[in-house]
Design an enzyme around this catalytic site. Structure first.
Site, PDB file in Angstrom:
ATOM      1  N   CYS A  88       0.810  -1.221   0.000  1.00 53.97           N
ATOM      2  CA  CYS A  88       0.000   0.000   0.000  1.00 53.97           C
ATOM      3  C   CYS A  88       0.842   1.270   0.000  1.00 53.97           C
ATOM      4  O   CYS A  88       0.350   2.327  -0.382  1.00 53.97           O
ATOM      5  CB  CYS A  88      -0.941   0.017   1.204  1.00 53.97           C
ATOM      6  N   GLN A 150      -5.614  -8.936   6.451  1.00 52.23           N
ATOM      7  CA  GLN A 150      -5.798  -7.535   6.806  1.00 52.23           C
ATOM      8  C   GLN A 150      -7.115  -7.322   7.563  1.00 52.23           C
ATOM      9  O   GLN A 150      -7.199  -6.456   8.445  1.00 52.23           O
ATOM     10  CB  GLN A 150      -5.758  -6.663   5.559  1.00 52.23           C
ATOM     11  N   ARG A 198     -19.860   8.708  -0.583  1.00 52.17           N
ATOM     12  CA  ARG A 198     -21.272   8.331  -0.629  1.00 52.17           C
ATOM     13  C   ARG A 198     -22.136   9.414   0.014  1.00 52.17           C
ATOM     14  O   ARG A 198     -22.057   9.645   1.230  1.00 52.17           O
ATOM     15  CB  ARG A 198     -21.481   6.995   0.089  1.00 52.17           C
ATOM     16  N   SER A 224     -11.407   0.804   3.576  1.00 52.53           N
ATOM     17  CA  SER A 224     -11.149   1.580   2.360  1.00 52.53           C
ATOM     18  C   SER A 224     -11.839   0.931   1.174  1.00 52.53           C
ATOM     19  O   SER A 224     -12.049  -0.283   1.141  1.00 52.53           O
ATOM     20  CB  SER A 224      -9.647   1.681   2.117  1.00 52.53           C
ATOM     21  N   HIS A 325      -9.020   3.551  -2.252  1.00 48.44           N
ATOM     22  CA  HIS A 325      -7.620   3.219  -2.008  1.00 48.44           C
ATOM     23  C   HIS A 325      -7.062   2.423  -3.185  1.00 48.44           C
ATOM     24  O   HIS A 325      -6.936   1.204  -3.120  1.00 48.44           O
ATOM     25  CB  HIS A 325      -7.516   2.425  -0.699  1.00 48.44           C
ATOM     26  N   CYS A 355      -0.151   2.349   6.630  1.00 49.49           N
ATOM     27  CA  CYS A 355       0.173   0.954   6.904  1.00 49.49           C
ATOM     28  C   CYS A 355       0.371   0.214   5.591  1.00 49.49           C
ATOM     29  O   CYS A 355      -0.215   0.563   4.568  1.00 49.49           O
ATOM     30  CB  CYS A 355      -0.911   0.293   7.753  1.00 49.49           C
ATOM     31  N   GLY A 357       1.492  -3.878   3.737  1.00 50.29           N
ATOM     32  CA  GLY A 357       1.607  -5.317   3.904  1.00 50.29           C
ATOM     33  C   GLY A 357       2.951  -5.708   4.489  1.00 50.29           C
ATOM     34  O   GLY A 357       3.972  -5.086   4.218  1.00 50.29           O
TER      35      GLY A 357
END
Length: 369
Positions: A88, A150, A198, A224, A325, A355, A357
């Site tokens: 990420c 995750q 949204r 995300s 994301h 953060c 992986g």
């Protein structure tokens, strides 16, 4: 030597299957690269390298997407490109590599950023069915065969920091509200706006969703969104600023990355932020704006509790829960937004962390000039 940000731009972030889903990733990235060069007035022939983050480099994202994007944009063939994967944090790490090249004197002008089409290359496409760890004797000896997920990590963080589902849903709702009120079109190339926030969501709708894991607290609403997008920044040396008559907008004050528990996985921004502040001598109160990637609501809420940062300074225009994301692009998108937000509000220091992986996190601190 100094490394300056002289330009930054991004696409709107599109929903999976939405406005960007039919655009080739090379064209997504090539478009923002061209826009940054045009906005800054930089000579494409003077660029020393192109560094892009991307995750799941398969299909249209394979074959060194950084090089492909540059060429697809019709830019000079003598400029090379390299693709980076720190999960990420790939887009953020791309900027770090660019800054290191410039600060070391080995380059003067580097384009850095990230791209991801999660519509065309679904998340996890590069993973084997058993994941990246199973079969490694060294990994098994150290960590066993426990679940690495995750979603489990997001739930475990909520449990460890006693974060309730209601608290996470309130955070998520505020992310949408901030994104819908934000005025960020100056960051975006073209006339389209971010597609993911949204308008019709509510606390009641969020509360009705099932958890992503049985017995868990995390839902789709507090996670995300899967999305498509690209972002690019131009990093320049002081020599390049003078030679090419460029206007520096921020100095890259600090770059670093730290690791943490790979099983808990998503907590590294806490340790990474503490490390960055120690290295720079800054305090949390010295930072005017923070971008902390909203991979999950629990990640940011735990970070807030541990750092003591003022929530009013964090993700002021919404985060990935509302904006999406696109994995390899998000770090560059967040840095683009952070730069623009410092300029809008007149702040001095901005800090970005996210953060990643494997239990990792990058930190970038920029100083507006």
């Amino acid at each position: 030597m100094d490394a300056f940000l002289v330009g930054a731009a991004r696409t709107p972030v599109g929903r999976r299957g939405g406005i960007l889903s039919g655009v080739h990733p090379a064209d997504l990235a090539g478009g923002v690269i061209s826009a940054v060069l045009a906005r800054t007035g930089a000579d494409p022939a003077a660029i020393d390298d192109v560094v892009l983050g991307c995750v799941d480099t398969l299909g249209p994202q394979s074959g060194d997407i950084a090089r492909t994007a540059w060429l697809a944009a019709g830019l000079p063939e003598h400029v090379p490109g390299v693709t980076v994967d720190r999960q990420c944090g790939s887009g953020q790490q791309a900027v770090h590599f660019a800054a290191q090249a410039v600060a070391s004197g080995t380059a003067d002008l580097v384009v850095a950023g990230g791209v991801q089409s999660m519509s065309q290359v679904p998340i996890g496409s590069a993973m084997t069915p058993d994941g990246p760890y199973r079969g490694s004797t060294g990994w098994s000896a150290r960590y066993g065969d426990q679940e690495i997920s995750q979603f489990k990590s997001a739930d475990d963080i909520a449990m460890k920091w006693a974060i309730s589902r209601t608290e996470m849903e309130q955070f998520a709702l505020e992310s949408h509200e901030k994104a819908l009120k934000a005025h960020v079109q100056d960051e975006i190339v073209g006339d389209e706006t971010d597609e993911c926030p949204r308008r019709g969501t509510s606390a009641e709708k969020m509360a009705a969703l099932k958890p992503l894991r049985e017995g868990g607290l995390t839902t789709a609403a507090t996670s995300s969104q899967i999305a498509d997008g690209a972002a690019a920044l131009l990093v320049a040396s002081r020599r390049a600023v003078r030679r090419h008559n460029l206007a520096p907008r921020a100095r890259i004050h600090h770059i670093s990355a730290r690791g943490d528990d790979p099983i808990l996985m998503l907590t590294a921004p806490i340790a990474a932020t503490a490390h960055a502040l120690r290295r720079t001598g800054l305090t949390i109160a010295d930072i005017d704006r923070f971008e902390v990637n909203e991979a999950f609501a629990s990640v940011v809420l735990a970070w807030l509790r541990e750092t003591g940062a003022d929530p009013a300074k964090v993700n002021v225009n919404g985060g990935a829960i509302a904006l999406g994301h696109p994995l390899g692009a998000t770090g560059a998108r967040l840095l683009t937004g952070l730069l623009h937000e410092l300029e809008r509000g007149g702040g001095r220091y901005g800090l970005l962390t996210m953060c990643e992986g494997g239990g990792q996190a990058n930190v970038t601190i920029i100083e507006r000039v």
